[in-house]
Design a protein around this motif. Structure first.
Motif, PDB file in Angstrom:
ATOM      1  N   ASN A 194      11.586   6.830 -22.894  1.00  0.00           N
ATOM      2  CA  ASN A 194      12.112   7.542 -24.050  1.00  0.00           C
ATOM      3  C   ASN A 194      12.611   6.677 -25.144  1.00  0.00           C
ATOM      4  O   ASN A 194      13.577   7.182 -26.056  1.00  0.00           O
ATOM      5  CB  ASN A 194      13.465   8.304 -23.338  1.00  0.00           C
ATOM      6  N   GLU A 195      12.049   5.854 -25.334  1.00  0.00           N
ATOM      7  CA  GLU A 195      12.153   4.943 -26.543  1.00  0.00           C
ATOM      8  C   GLU A 195      11.693   5.943 -27.723  1.00  0.00           C
ATOM      9  O   GLU A 195      10.973   6.745 -27.759  1.00  0.00           O
ATOM     10  CB  GLU A 195      11.400   3.664 -26.402  1.00  0.00           C
ATOM     11  N   LYS A 196      12.620   5.750 -28.802  1.00  0.00           N
ATOM     12  CA  LYS A 196      12.392   6.436 -30.042  1.00  0.00           C
ATOM     13  C   LYS A 196      11.048   5.955 -30.873  1.00  0.00           C
ATOM     14  O   LYS A 196      10.378   7.096 -31.467  1.00  0.00           O
ATOM     15  CB  LYS A 196      13.577   6.239 -31.127  1.00  0.00           C
ATOM     16  N   VAL A 197      10.747   4.746 -30.932  1.00  0.00           N
ATOM     17  CA  VAL A 197       9.433   4.433 -31.370  1.00  0.00           C
ATOM     18  C   VAL A 197       8.571   3.392 -30.814  1.00  0.00           C
ATOM     19  O   VAL A 197       9.141   3.170 -29.637  1.00  0.00           O
ATOM     20  CB  VAL A 197       9.728   3.729 -32.967  1.00  0.00           C
ATOM     21  N   PHE A 198       7.358   3.449 -31.063  1.00  0.00           N
ATOM     22  CA  PHE A 198       6.462   2.624 -30.217  1.00  0.00           C
ATOM     23  C   PHE A 198       6.546   2.800 -28.785  1.00  0.00           C
ATOM     24  O   PHE A 198       6.697   1.810 -28.095  1.00  0.00           O
ATOM     25  CB  PHE A 198       6.696   1.257 -30.683  1.00  0.00           C
ATOM     26  N   ASN A 199       6.323   4.190 -28.505  1.00  0.00           N
ATOM     27  CA  ASN A 199       6.667   4.360 -26.986  1.00  0.00           C
ATOM     28  C   ASN A 199       5.274   5.159 -26.412  1.00  0.00           C
ATOM     29  O   ASN A 199       5.186   5.793 -25.409  1.00  0.00           O
ATOM     30  CB  ASN A 199       7.740   5.485 -26.898  1.00  0.00           C
ATOM     31  N   ASN A 200       4.275   4.972 -27.035  1.00  0.00           N
ATOM     32  CA  ASN A 200       3.042   5.638 -26.540  1.00  0.00           C
ATOM     33  C   ASN A 200       2.388   5.024 -25.116  1.00  0.00           C
ATOM     34  O   ASN A 200       2.803   3.885 -25.025  1.00  0.00           O
ATOM     35  CB  ASN A 200       1.967   5.807 -27.534  1.00  0.00           C
ATOM     36  N   VAL A 201       1.659   5.653 -24.553  1.00  0.00           N
ATOM     37  CA  VAL A 201       1.217   5.041 -23.241  1.00  0.00           C
ATOM     38  C   VAL A 201      -0.118   4.339 -23.686  1.00  0.00           C
ATOM     39  O   VAL A 201      -0.988   4.539 -24.229  1.00  0.00           O
ATOM     40  CB  VAL A 201       0.716   6.071 -22.339  1.00  0.00           C
ATOM     41  N   VAL A 202       0.063   2.877 -23.404  1.00  0.00           N
ATOM     42  CA  VAL A 202      -1.083   1.854 -23.973  1.00  0.00           C
ATOM     43  C   VAL A 202      -1.972   1.705 -22.984  1.00  0.00           C
ATOM     44  O   VAL A 202      -2.856   1.008 -22.963  1.00  0.00           O
ATOM     45  CB  VAL A 202      -0.226   0.892 -24.509  1.00  0.00           C
ATOM     46  N   TYR A 203      -1.847   1.649 -21.589  1.00  0.00           N
ATOM     47  CA  TYR A 203      -2.692   1.539 -20.571  1.00  0.00           C
ATOM     48  C   TYR A 203      -2.478   2.719 -19.339  1.00  0.00           C
ATOM     49  O   TYR A 203      -1.363   3.009 -19.221  1.00  0.00           O
ATOM     50  CB  TYR A 203      -2.221   0.101 -20.008  1.00  0.00           C
ATOM     51  N   LEU A 204      -3.354   2.877 -18.973  1.00  0.00           N
ATOM     52  CA  LEU A 204      -3.768   3.899 -17.941  1.00  0.00           C
ATOM     53  C   LEU A 204      -4.801   3.488 -16.895  1.00  0.00           C
ATOM     54  O   LEU A 204      -6.054   3.419 -17.453  1.00  0.00           O
ATOM     55  CB  LEU A 204      -3.622   5.253 -18.479  1.00  0.00           C
ATOM     56  N   SER A 205      -4.835   3.443 -15.493  1.00  0.00           N
ATOM     57  CA  SER A 205      -5.902   3.325 -14.687  1.00  0.00           C
ATOM     58  C   SER A 205      -5.327   3.809 -13.356  1.00  0.00           C
ATOM     59  O   SER A 205      -4.252   4.342 -13.024  1.00  0.00           O
ATOM     60  CB  SER A 205      -6.244   1.792 -14.581  1.00  0.00           C
ATOM     61  N   ARG A 206      -6.123   3.393 -12.182  1.00  0.00           N
ATOM     62  CA  ARG A 206      -5.903   3.948 -11.051  1.00  0.00           C
ATOM     63  C   ARG A 206      -6.613   2.740 -10.083  1.00  0.00           C
ATOM     64  O   ARG A 206      -7.612   2.259 -10.315  1.00  0.00           O
ATOM     65  CB  ARG A 206      -6.495   5.214 -10.662  1.00  0.00           C
ATOM     66  N   MET A 211      -1.514   5.379  -9.451  1.00  0.00           N
ATOM     67  CA  MET A 211      -1.649   5.370 -10.867  1.00  0.00           C
ATOM     68  C   MET A 211      -0.839   4.314 -11.466  1.00  0.00           C
ATOM     69  O   MET A 211       0.241   3.996 -10.958  1.00  0.00           O
ATOM     70  CB  MET A 211      -1.601   6.736 -11.363  1.00  0.00           C
ATOM     71  N   VAL A 212      -1.420   3.403 -12.221  1.00  0.00           N
ATOM     72  CA  VAL A 212      -1.056   2.468 -13.159  1.00  0.00           C
ATOM     73  C   VAL A 212      -0.891   2.743 -14.587  1.00  0.00           C
ATOM     74  O   VAL A 212      -1.752   3.086 -15.207  1.00  0.00           O
ATOM     75  CB  VAL A 212      -1.578   1.020 -12.883  1.00  0.00           C
ATOM     76  N   ILE A 220       4.553   1.038 -15.044  1.00  0.00           N
ATOM     77  CA  ILE A 220       5.008   1.928 -14.054  1.00  0.00           C
ATOM     78  C   ILE A 220       3.734   2.286 -13.176  1.00  0.00           C
ATOM     79  O   ILE A 220       2.588   2.094 -13.482  1.00  0.00           O
ATOM     80  CB  ILE A 220       5.335   3.381 -14.821  1.00  0.00           C
ATOM     81  N   THR A 221       4.145   2.300 -11.826  1.00  0.00           N
ATOM     82  CA  THR A 221       3.039   2.953 -10.911  1.00  0.00           C
ATOM     83  C   THR A 221       3.571   4.105  -9.942  1.00  0.00           C
ATOM     84  O   THR A 221       5.008   4.546 -10.041  1.00  0.00           O
ATOM     85  CB  THR A 221       3.073   1.640  -9.584  1.00  0.00           C
ATOM     86  N   ILE A 222       2.602   4.969  -9.922  1.00  0.00           N
ATOM     87  CA  ILE A 222       2.837   6.167  -9.159  1.00  0.00           C
ATOM     88  C   ILE A 222       2.178   6.483  -8.056  1.00  0.00           C
ATOM     89  O   ILE A 222       0.969   6.402  -8.077  1.00  0.00           O
ATOM     90  CB  ILE A 222       3.002   7.486 -10.246  1.00  0.00           C
ATOM     91  N   GLY A 223       2.609   6.349  -6.666  1.00  0.00           N
ATOM     92  CA  GLY A 223       1.887   6.265  -5.638  1.00  0.00           C
ATOM     93  C   GLY A 223       2.855   7.121  -4.578  1.00  0.00           C
ATOM     94  O   GLY A 223       3.496   7.679  -4.595  1.00  0.00           O
ATOM     95  N   THR A 224       2.284   6.335  -3.242  1.00  0.00           N
ATOM     96  CA  THR A 224       2.831   7.227  -1.963  1.00  0.00           C
ATOM     97  C   THR A 224       4.377   6.770  -1.895  1.00  0.00           C
ATOM     98  O   THR A 224       5.111   7.246  -1.339  1.00  0.00           O
ATOM     99  CB  THR A 224       2.020   6.749  -0.887  1.00  0.00           C
ATOM    100  N   ALA A 225       4.599   5.493  -2.628  1.00  0.00           N
ATOM    101  CA  ALA A 225       6.023   5.049  -2.461  1.00  0.00           C
ATOM    102  C   ALA A 225       6.751   5.727  -3.588  1.00  0.00           C
ATOM    103  O   ALA A 225       8.226   5.295  -3.987  1.00  0.00           O
ATOM    104  CB  ALA A 225       5.975   3.439  -2.547  1.00  0.00           C
ATOM    105  N   GLY A 226       6.089   6.569  -4.399  1.00  0.00           N
ATOM    106  CA  GLY A 226       7.028   7.238  -5.498  1.00  0.00           C
ATOM    107  C   GLY A 226       6.765   6.171  -6.822  1.00  0.00           C
ATOM    108  O   GLY A 226       5.746   5.643  -7.064  1.00  0.00           O
ATOM    109  N   GLN A 227       7.770   6.826  -7.567  1.00  0.00           N
ATOM    110  CA  GLN A 227       7.665   6.007  -9.123  1.00  0.00           C
ATOM    111  C   GLN A 227       8.124   4.819  -9.188  1.00  0.00           C
ATOM    112  O   GLN A 227       9.463   4.692  -9.015  1.00  0.00           O
ATOM    113  CB  GLN A 227       7.740   6.907 -10.309  1.00  0.00           C
ATOM    114  N   LYS A 228       7.833   3.393  -9.515  1.00  0.00           N
ATOM    115  CA  LYS A 228       8.305   2.394  -9.806  1.00  0.00           C
ATOM    116  C   LYS A 228       8.154   1.841 -11.149  1.00  0.00           C
ATOM    117  O   LYS A 228       7.239   2.161 -11.842  1.00  0.00           O
ATOM    118  CB  LYS A 228       7.748   1.283  -8.621  1.00  0.00           C
TER     119      LYS A 228
END
Length: 336
Positions: A194-206, A211-212, A220-228
């Motif tokens: 929730n940063e105010k500026v320069f907060n866009n998603v710069v990397y996305l893969s799987r 999901m990374v 951030i990673t999102i998987g069976t262990a939840g969001q880390k």
């Protein structure tokens, strides 16, 4: 007059910062001559999926392609059948690879930050933080909506990603929006930052079922262990199998698992990474002054090659690094 005054102040900060900047200066560097070839192009624009060349052609996932994007257009992405390009007026051009001619010119009215195509379906994000899905076959927008307002973004914008029937939209306000193309009303929102500026998603893969994603300040990673999550000043992220590599603006390289436990780290004082990747158990990081660091997977061994100062944007795809008109075959370079 006020605008000029503020511009002078900003410039003074930039130049005062540059004058005191310190550089990565390794004691020993090796030649990479055995891995060098030339392609003669100059990169003028980058997307996550490729690079636009000065002559209007592009570098995609499979290398240099001679299809001309057209004057004023930048490369966005490609599939086996189509090339996507956009211009400052918000025109999304769809080029057929066989005929090398445009088959669609879709007016989205706002410049396109990123786009991805799969099976004739295009997912896109615009620079006003709007997003949408467009189908080539029937020439229509299936979905178009807008996320929150943004004020400034990092230029390293991630491209949308398709997972089966889902489209994952990397937004400019630190969110992932997951859409089902068959039922656009069932959108899911994942808040990354929730940063105010320069907060866009710069990397996305799987990687596997994980999901990374990253913003400039958070991995951030999102998987069976939840969001880390892991906080850092992020230059780049790379994934090789179940290893995630984080490259920071302080010159650190970290090896992590999919739950973001730090397994190893190595720091290169004053290094400023302009590009990085990892594959086949090796990690590669290019410093802005032209030192290419090659490491083993646990970061315990490394070797540094001299590629010369980085003069224009660089792009890595597969095992190839495109830099200042040259192609460096990374697979030929080792860490011992």
């Amino acid at each position: 007059m006020k605008r000029l005054f503020y511009g002078v102040i900003a410039a003074s900060f930039v130049f005062s910062g540059c004058s005191s900047k310190q550089y990565f200066e390794p004691e020993k560097k090796f030649s990479a001559a055995n891995a060098l070839n030339s392609y003669g192009g100059t990169i003028v624009d980058l997307s996550r999926d490729g690079a636009t060349l000065k002559n209007g052609t592009y570098i995609g996932k499979t290398g240099v392609n001679q299809i001309n994007l057209g004057e004023g257009y930048r490369f966005l992405s490609e599939s086996d059948a189509y090339v996507l390009a956009g211009n400052a007026e918000g025109i999304l051009k769809v080029i057929d690879k066989k005929s090398k001619e445009p088959i669609r010119a879709v007016s989205l009215h706002v410049p396109i930050v990123s786009a991805t195509i799969k099976n004739g379906v295009i997912a896109y994000v615009l620079n006003n933080n709007a997003f949408g899905i467009y189908q080539i076959a029937d020439n229509r927008k299936v979905v178009e909506s807008r996320s929150g307002r943004t004020f400034a973004i990092d230029t390293r914008a991630a491209s949308p990603m398709f997972i089966d029937n889902l489209a994952v939209m990397p937004m400019l306000d630190g969110k992932l929006i997951i859409l089902n193309g068959a039922n656009a009303d069932e959108a899911k929102v994942i808040y990354l930052s929730n940063e105010k500026v320069f907060n866009n998603v710069v990397y996305l893969s799987r990687t596997g079922n994980t999901m990374v994603a990253a913003t400039p300040k958070k991995l951030i990673t999102i998987g069976t262990a939840g969001q880390k999550e892991y906080r850092a000043n992020i230059s780049e992220v790379a994934v090789d199998g179940k290893r995630i590599y984080l490259f920071t603006k302080e010159g650190e390289i970290l090896s992590m698992n999919t739950t973001l436990d730090v397994l190893a780290k190595q720091k290169f004082k004053y290094a400023h990474f302009s590009a990085a990747t990892a594959f086949d158990g090796k990690v590669f990081a290019l410093d802005q002054q032209g030192s290419l660091i090659v490491l083993n997977s646990d970061l315990s061994k490394y070797k540094i090659y001299d590629l010369g100062e980085v003069e224009s944007p660089v792009f890595i795809t597969g095992s190839k690094l495109y830099k200042d008109g040259k192609i460096i075959e990374l697979s030929k370079l080792g860490y011992e």
